[in-house]
Design an enzyme around this catalytic site. Sequence first.
Site, PDB file in Angstrom:
ATOM      1  CG  ASP A 207      -8.854 -18.638  42.720  1.00 51.08           C
ATOM      2  OD1 ASP A 207      -8.608 -18.534  44.324  1.00 51.08           O
ATOM      3  OD2 ASP A 207      -8.399 -18.770  41.973  1.00 51.08           O
ATOM      4  CG  HIS A 212      -2.688 -18.306  41.032  1.00 46.84           C
ATOM      5  ND1 HIS A 212      -3.460 -19.042  39.807  1.00 46.84           N
ATOM      6  CD2 HIS A 212      -3.908 -19.287  40.973  1.00 46.84           C
ATOM      7  CE1 HIS A 212      -3.902 -20.350  39.838  1.00 46.84           C
ATOM      8  NE2 HIS A 212      -4.632 -19.870  39.935  1.00 46.84           N
ATOM      9  CB  ILE A 227       0.349 -20.374  36.184  1.00 45.16           C
ATOM     10  CG1 ILE A 227      -1.078 -21.453  37.267  1.00 45.16           C
ATOM     11  CG2 ILE A 227       1.112 -21.795  36.334  1.00 45.16           C
ATOM     12  CD1 ILE A 227      -1.374 -22.896  36.828  1.00 45.16           C
ATOM     13  N   GLY A 230      -7.129 -18.909  35.296  1.00 44.96           N
ATOM     14  CA  GLY A 230      -8.162 -19.414  34.093  1.00 44.96           C
ATOM     15  C   GLY A 230      -8.662 -18.507  34.165  1.00 44.96           C
TER      16      GLY A 230
HETATM   17  C1  LIG Z   1     -16.130 -23.956  42.416  1.00 41.55           C
HETATM   18  C2  LIG Z   1     -15.171 -23.331  41.985  1.00 41.55           C
HETATM   19  C3  LIG Z   1     -13.629 -23.452  42.638  1.00 41.55           C
HETATM   20  C4  LIG Z   1     -12.823 -22.791  41.676  1.00 41.55           C
HETATM   21  C5  LIG Z   1     -11.637 -23.451  41.713  1.00 41.55           C
HETATM   22  C6  LIG Z   1     -10.268 -22.777  41.157  1.00 41.55           C
HETATM   23  C7  LIG Z   1      -8.998 -22.511  41.618  1.00 41.55           C
HETATM   24  C8  LIG Z   1      -8.010 -21.511  40.682  1.00 41.55           C
HETATM   25  O1  LIG Z   1      -6.781 -20.817  41.534  1.00 41.55           O
HETATM   26  C9  LIG Z   1      -7.214 -22.558  39.280  1.00 41.55           C
HETATM   27  C10 LIG Z   1      -6.782 -22.255  38.331  1.00 41.55           C
HETATM   28  O2  LIG Z   1      -6.793 -21.034  37.609  1.00 41.55           O
HETATM   29  S1  LIG Z   1      -5.236 -23.828  37.504  1.00 41.55           S
HETATM   30  C11 LIG Z   1      -4.810 -22.230  36.213  1.00 41.55           C
HETATM   31  C12 LIG Z   1      -6.304 -22.757  34.967  1.00 41.55           C
HETATM   32  N1  LIG Z   1      -6.107 -23.656  34.599  1.00 41.55           N
HETATM   33  C13 LIG Z   1      -5.567 -24.245  34.059  1.00 41.55           C
HETATM   34  O3  LIG Z   1      -4.162 -23.878  33.161  1.00 41.55           O
HETATM   35  C14 LIG Z   1      -5.322 -25.618  33.072  1.00 41.55           C
HETATM   36  C15 LIG Z   1      -4.872 -25.432  32.292  1.00 41.55           C
HETATM   37  N2  LIG Z   1      -4.702 -27.192  31.024  1.00 41.55           N
HETATM   38  C16 LIG Z   1      -3.980 -27.705  31.182  1.00 41.55           C
HETATM   39  O4  LIG Z   1      -2.795 -27.697  31.507  1.00 41.55           O
HETATM   40  C17 LIG Z   1      -4.957 -29.988  30.680  1.00 41.55           C
HETATM   41  O5  LIG Z   1      -5.578 -29.461  29.752  1.00 41.55           O
HETATM   42  C18 LIG Z   1      -4.666 -30.820  32.102  1.00 41.55           C
HETATM   43  C19 LIG Z   1      -3.506 -30.784  32.964  1.00 41.55           C
HETATM   44  C20 LIG Z   1      -6.079 -30.444  32.192  1.00 41.55           C
HETATM   45  C21 LIG Z   1      -5.673 -32.035  31.185  1.00 41.55           C
HETATM   46  O6  LIG Z   1      -4.470 -32.584  30.196  1.00 41.55           O
HETATM   47  P1  LIG Z   1      -4.135 -34.137  30.544  1.00 41.55           P
HETATM   48  O7  LIG Z   1      -4.310 -33.802  31.351  1.00 41.55           O
HETATM   49  O8  LIG Z   1      -2.826 -34.310  29.258  1.00 41.55           O
HETATM   50  O9  LIG Z   1      -5.844 -34.067  30.636  1.00 41.55           O
HETATM   51  P2  LIG Z   1      -5.519 -35.091  28.482  1.00 41.55           P
HETATM   52  O10 LIG Z   1      -5.033 -36.485  28.640  1.00 41.55           O
HETATM   53  O11 LIG Z   1      -5.659 -34.481  27.383  1.00 41.55           O
HETATM   54  O12 LIG Z   1      -7.358 -35.511  28.955  1.00 41.55           O
HETATM   55  C22 LIG Z   1      -7.657 -36.833  30.128  1.00 41.55           C
HETATM   56  C23 LIG Z   1      -9.147 -36.532  30.096  1.00 41.55           C
HETATM   57  O13 LIG Z   1      -9.456 -35.064  31.236  1.00 41.55           O
HETATM   58  C24 LIG Z   1     -10.129 -34.513  29.875  1.00 41.55           C
HETATM   59  N3  LIG Z   1      -9.949 -33.043  29.420  1.00 41.55           N
HETATM   60  C25 LIG Z   1      -8.620 -33.065  29.468  1.00 41.55           C
HETATM   61  N4  LIG Z   1      -8.128 -31.741  29.640  1.00 41.55           N
HETATM   62  C26 LIG Z   1      -9.931 -30.776  30.599  1.00 41.55           C
HETATM   63  C27 LIG Z   1      -9.750 -29.424  31.018  1.00 41.55           C
HETATM   64  N5  LIG Z   1      -9.061 -29.145  30.897  1.00 41.55           N
HETATM   65  N6  LIG Z   1     -11.082 -30.234  31.478  1.00 41.55           N
HETATM   66  C28 LIG Z   1     -11.634 -30.561  31.479  1.00 41.55           C
HETATM   67  N7  LIG Z   1     -11.653 -32.136  31.350  1.00 41.55           N
HETATM   68  C29 LIG Z   1      -9.936 -31.603  30.297  1.00 41.55           C
HETATM   69  C30 LIG Z   1      -9.754 -35.301  28.639  1.00 41.55           C
HETATM   70  O14 LIG Z   1     -11.569 -34.903  27.746  1.00 41.55           O
HETATM   71  C31 LIG Z   1     -10.075 -36.926  29.062  1.00 41.55           C
HETATM   72  O15 LIG Z   1     -11.273 -36.698  28.776  1.00 41.55           O
HETATM   73  P3  LIG Z   1     -11.447 -38.376  27.711  1.00 41.55           P
HETATM   74  O16 LIG Z   1     -10.218 -39.576  27.664  1.00 41.55           O
HETATM   75  O17 LIG Z   1     -13.014 -38.317  28.769  1.00 41.55           O
HETATM   76  O18 LIG Z   1     -12.246 -37.548  26.387  1.00 41.55           O
END
Ligand SMILES: CCCCCCC[C@@H](O)CC(=O)SCCNC(=O)CCNC(=O)[C@H](O)C(C)(C)COP(=O)(O)OP(=O)(O)OC[C@H]1O[C@@H](n2cnc3c(N)ncnc32)[C@H](O)[C@@H]1OP(=O)(O)O
Length: 308
Positions: A207, A212, A227, A230
Amino acid sequence: MAGNSACNPQLLLSHKFPETTYTYTERDVAVYALGVGACGRDAVDTSELKYVHHENGLQFIKVLPTFSTLFTLNSLPRGADLPGLEFDPRLLLHGQQYIEIYKPLPSNAIIQNKVSLAGLHDKGKAAILEIETRSYEKESGELLSMNRTSIFLRGAGGFSDPSKPFTYTNYPANQAPTIKIPESQPFAALEDCTQPSQALLYRLSGDYNPLHSDPMIAKVAGFSRPILHGLCTLGFAVRAIIKCICKGDPDMIKNISGRFLLHVYPSETLVTEMWLEGLRVIYRVKAKERNRAVLSGYVHLNGLASSL
Ligand SMILES: CCCCCCC[C@@H](O)CC(=O)SCCNC(=O)CCNC(=O)[C@H](O)C(C)(C)COP(=O)(O)OP(=O)(O)OC[C@H]1O[C@@H](n2cnc3c(N)ncnc32)[C@H](O)[C@@H]1OP(=O)(O)O
């Protein structure tokens, strides 16, 4: 943060994803294990050395179940839009991962993947895309694993009527990672230090998302520095569960679910707390220095270690 998106759900839902192939050797298995911290605290740890060394040769090393997440590396075309979806790849975050393991993973294989769209949701500020990858061993034709990857595309939402936001899934609701963390003391907890170079090591498993590794891209994405992947954090967590609850046996893992709650910076200490409920382990990972939960979910086991 920049943002640029457009989504046509009907067009996207009718898209046929091409099949993909992933070929790996024992070397890839060992590099992955080191990337998720195996033997990071003790190079002769008897419960973890088996992921990188075997006295009779590398072909006998054990494979961590989360290695199967690498099969999905090409499920989403890198840097290219999908038909019916434009998004800024710099704003993409990994939201959730669900994994089913049907057979212990071989130490080398050619994998053929069938890829499909499992979900699409309009969250206003973001779109969530769920991609399912079913992975077959080419030689035997056997289904080894299924991965469902949820990708949080910041800036790509708002494509449907806000009073009735678009939402679609084609899988059972009980596979979603909504769990309640028990109020009791955890059954077990394991503390692991990530290295400052952890993401640079983990990315060698394939990846190469610059989020990253590239400080400028990390800033555009809203972070002070690059960062951790995940799936690297998830690898640390599942390895901790195998060590503490499965007595070191990776083949006891049946399925895994996790939601990424917050980003992790390489060099932070990860504390994985585990609660055992029958054959289900509920877990939460905290970044110790910030005392913030970064990942939570559950793992289903095939059985319990006799000493528990
Ligand atoms: C096919 C192969 C592809 C591979 C791709 C991968 C590529 C990689 O290189 C990329 C990575 O590894 S990125 C690093 C790992 N991920 C992260 O660090 C993200 C951490 N999470 C966040 O920052 C917040 O939860 C965040 C920002 C995600 C959400 O936070 P907020 O904006 O505050 O959201 P919030 O207002 O709480 O919620 C809005 C609606 O979204 C839903 N939701 C929240 N977090 C979620 C999450 N983590 N996953 C899925 N859905 C999520 C909530 O439920 C909410 O929906 P609803 O209102 O319907 O309940």
